[in-house]
Design a protein around this motif. Structure first.
Motif, PDB file in Angstrom:
ATOM      1  N   ARG A 135     -29.107  -2.278 -12.623  1.00 15.71           N
ATOM      2  CA  ARG A 135     -28.766  -2.946 -11.369  1.00 15.71           C
ATOM      3  C   ARG A 135     -28.763  -1.917 -10.242  1.00 15.71           C
ATOM      4  N   GLY A 163     -28.904  -5.702  -6.387  1.00 18.06           N
ATOM      5  CA  GLY A 163     -28.638  -6.569  -7.532  1.00 18.06           C
ATOM      6  C   GLY A 163     -29.497  -6.192  -8.714  1.00 18.06           C
ATOM      7  N   ALA A 164     -29.803  -7.148  -9.572  1.00 16.77           N
ATOM      8  CA  ALA A 164     -30.581  -6.885 -10.771  1.00 16.77           C
ATOM      9  C   ALA A 164     -31.955  -6.336 -10.400  1.00 16.77           C
TER      10      ALA A 164
END
Length: 279
Positions: free
Chosen positions: A48, A52-53
């Motif tokens: 991450r 975010g991811a």
């Protein structure tokens, strides 16, 4: 797996968008790159970043999705769009001759150079004039294995996200901070101001790595500057370093390749830093 959409045509807009990421200008525009194979995709699925991811999309053959169900599950749990595709689609996206059935689309993950300096790194690899993507990825992998705190790709080096560099790193892209596009003089100056000793690795160096170890000078925070495998570091780059250090050749080999020399240098620093400060 039946609920996952299957992309049966290489003409799908999603496939076309992924295919374009094989080219640097499209990667830069979209700030996305490809990670291929189970190891790279597994590391991407678990990473991450600030946005975010890291893994945003995954293409998998039915066979690969079954064989690597844990990776596909981790990708889906992380929010990535997962597409089942036939082998022709994977081959169309892949940049390898023999695709392994998994291709991930990932967000860029490089860090600002200032952020790396603020973390007070103790071991850094600087790729100053490394043009071959396979060499670059392998040096990144060596830095990761040696426990380096960061890697810096200068503006004279290859693209961090070149597919061959990503493959050569075998997942290490996702393990440690990397800065890109830093002018070599700025990299050296910044590291030195952060209290890091800068050593240029060059076969014509005045200093010998064994002597550095014997004299106990390797335990301080250190950045190794690596250059082009064929022609080494330019004189102006060597002049920026605190020392120019050669790896000794005790046998009859003409030289070491870049990745091997980088591994020797980085591991020498890592061991010296673990065993104590300079005498």
């Amino acid at each position: 797996m039946g609920a996952v959409p299957e992309l049966i045509s290489p003409r799908s807009p999603r496939v076309s968008a992924a295919r374009r990421l094989g080219k640097r200008n499209f990667r830069g525009k979209e700030r996305l790159f490809l990670a291929e194979g189970p190891q790279a995709v597994r590391e991407a699925a678990g990473h991450r970043g600030d946005a975010g991811a890291t893994l945003v999309e995954l293409f998998a053959t039915v066979e690969a999705a079954e064989r690597y169900a844990d990776i596909v599950g981790a990708a889906r749990d992380g929010g990535a769009r997962v597409h089942l595709a036939d082998e022709a689609v994977i081959a169309d996206i892949s940049t390898t001759v023999t695709p392994q059935g998994l291709v991930g689309v990932c967000r860029f993950l490089d860090k600002p150079f200032a952020e790396i300096l603020a973390a007070r790194p103790e071991l850094v690899a600087v790729l100053a004039h490394v043009r071959d993507p396979g060499n670059a990825g392998t040096v990144l992998r060596c830095a990761d294995a040696a426990g380096a705190d960061a890697v810096v790709f200068t503006d004279a080096s290859v693209d961090l996200y070149n597919p061959k560099a990503v493959r050569a790193s075998v997942g290490s892209h996702f393990h440690l901070p990397v800065a890109v596009g830093v002018p070599v003089e700025e990299a050296v100056t910044g590291l030195r101001e952060a209290g890091v000793r800068v050593l240029a690795a060059d076969g014509a160096g005045d200093r010998d790595l064994d002597d550095e170890l014997d004299h106990g000078t390797m335990g301080t925070p250190t950045a190794w500057v690596f250059g082009n495998e064929a022609w080494g570091l330019p004189e102006e780059t060597r002049a920026l370093a605190d020392e120019v250090v050669r790896v000794p050749i005790h046998g009859r080999a003409e030289s070491l390749n870049l990745a091997t020399a980088a591994a020797v240098c980085l591991y020498a620093s890592a061991r010296a830093q673990r065993t104590g400060k300079p005498r």
